[in-house]
Write an enzyme that holds these catalytic residues in place. Structure first.
Site, mmCIF file in Angstrom:
data_model
loop_
_atom_site.group_PDB
_atom_site.id
_atom_site.type_symbol
_atom_site.label_atom_id
_atom_site.label_comp_id
_atom_site.label_asym_id
_atom_site.label_seq_id
_atom_site.Cartn_x
_atom_site.Cartn_y
_atom_site.Cartn_z
ATOM 1 C CB CYS A 7 21.622 71.549 75.204
ATOM 2 S SG CYS A 7 23.355 71.266 75.609
ATOM 3 C CB VAL A 8 23.617 75.833 78.712
ATOM 4 C CG1 VAL A 8 24.481 74.770 79.367
ATOM 5 C CG2 VAL A 8 24.307 77.189 78.792
#
Lengths: 120, 100, 129
Positions: free
Chosen positions: C78-79
């Site tokens: 997840c960025v």
């Protein structure tokens, strides 16, 4: 694509860990994909919504403000577990957003209606 | 659609989840993994929980490997030990998963 | 069956990664397909290629990398969680003016929309926290 029912469970209080904040990230991502979202606050998760959180003298970010803005993202179904509220001496009037109360059987039946459930 | 609930925390740490799951819907399944398996070692801790689940038609399983690595011995005949392949089969059978 | 996996538990300090990995191996051996493994919250540390484990402990990053290669499964970090915890690919390092990138080559970085999307398009979603 038909909208799917997605439920986001908030089980912890705010600030001590990032799960509330990062749970909200997931909710916002779900809302941009135009899904049918519900949020349930249970156990210490009900404290996410307590009004009167004051971070003015703190470096901590009051991410919980975003719960109040969810309506603008088309997210309107917010639920709290009544027993979690009651055992913490909380009433819905003390919360910063409008919510519906569910008893434990109501929580079970809310889960039963969902396509996917995310726990934070 | 039915639900598979997995519990990963100890009963003593997260008793509220066990209380909530006494309301699970008939046909649901509950799988104890990680520290949730610790409760299987005591013949008292899970007795009333398992009785309530049985009366509602909710089956309760416990992950074999997580018991074995912890030296936990299952004290309950209503609590069915399953290996990881059994965990996979439970997700085949139940369309929805909630990780508590 | 197509199964989407969500891992939230931290690398090393939590059993979540091991549990998820064992589940994925059993699912693939049973003939199922893992559509992706999404690492959110503290689990994003899996994408850090600089972790070093003791020789008698499992190397979960390499375990996941081998699993992903063998079964062609995307491993997605997840960025937003990754940026906050210092797991960056080259593009993010440049964007944020950092002097190094540390994303493991077996992992990719994407937004939470990828998780929502895969959870809807897969037949199942199984989470490990």
């Amino acid at each position: 694509m038909t909208a799917h029912k997605l439920l986001y469970l908030f089980t912890r209080g705010p600030y001590s860990c990032a799960s509330g904040n990062e749970g909200l990230d997931a909710v916002l991502a779900g809302s941009t994909l135009e899904q049918d979202l519900s949020l349930l606050f249970i156990h210490d998760g009900v404290f996410q919504l307590l009004a009167g959180q004051d971070t003015a003298d703190s470096e901590l970010k009051q991410f919980t403000r975003t719960f109040r803005a969810l309506e603008d993202f088309g997210v309107q179904r917010l639920y709290v577990h009544d027993q979690s509220m009651c055992s913490r001496g909380l009433t819905v009037e003390q919360l910063s957003v409008a919510v519906s109360e569910l008893d434990s059987a109501g929580v079970a039946s809310l889960i039963e209606q969902q396509y996917r459930v995310f726990t934070f | 659609m039915s639900t598979l609930h997995t519990l990963s925390a100890s009963w003593h740490e997260r008793v509220w989840v066990f209380e909530q799951l006494c309301f699970a819907t008939s046909g649901d399944a509950i799988l104890l993994i990680e520290d949730a398996v610790l409760a299987a070692h005591s013949p008292i801790t899970l007795a009333s929980f398992l009785a309530k689940c049985e009366s509602r038609g909710v089956k309760v399983y416990v992950l074999q490997e997580d018991m074995q690595v912890r030296g936990v011995h299952n004290q309950y005949k209503q609590l069915k030990p399953v290996p990881y392949t059994g965990f996979v089969e439970l997700t085949e059978k139940h369309q929805r998963h909630v990780a508590w | 069956m197509k199964i989407n996996i969500l891992v939230n538990g931290a690398l090393y300090s939590s059993q979540a990664s091991y549990s998820a990995w064992q589940y994925c191996l059993a699912a693939c051996e049973a003939g199922h397909q893992i559509s992706q493994v999404f690492f959110h919250q503290d689990a994003v540390a899996h994408g850090n290629m600089l972790s070093v484990v003791m020789s008698d402990e499992p190397d979960m990053v390499e375990n996941w990398a081998r699993f992903a290669e063998h079964y062609s499964v995307p491993l997605v970090i997840c960025v937003s969680s990754a940026e906050r915890r210092g797991v960056l690919n080259g593009a993010l390092a440049t964007e944020h003016a950092k002097t190094a990138a540390n994303l493991h080559p077996s992992f990719s970085i994407a937004g939470l929309g990828t998780l929502t999307d895969a959870s809807i398009t897969s037949d199942r979603m199984v989470s490990f926290s």
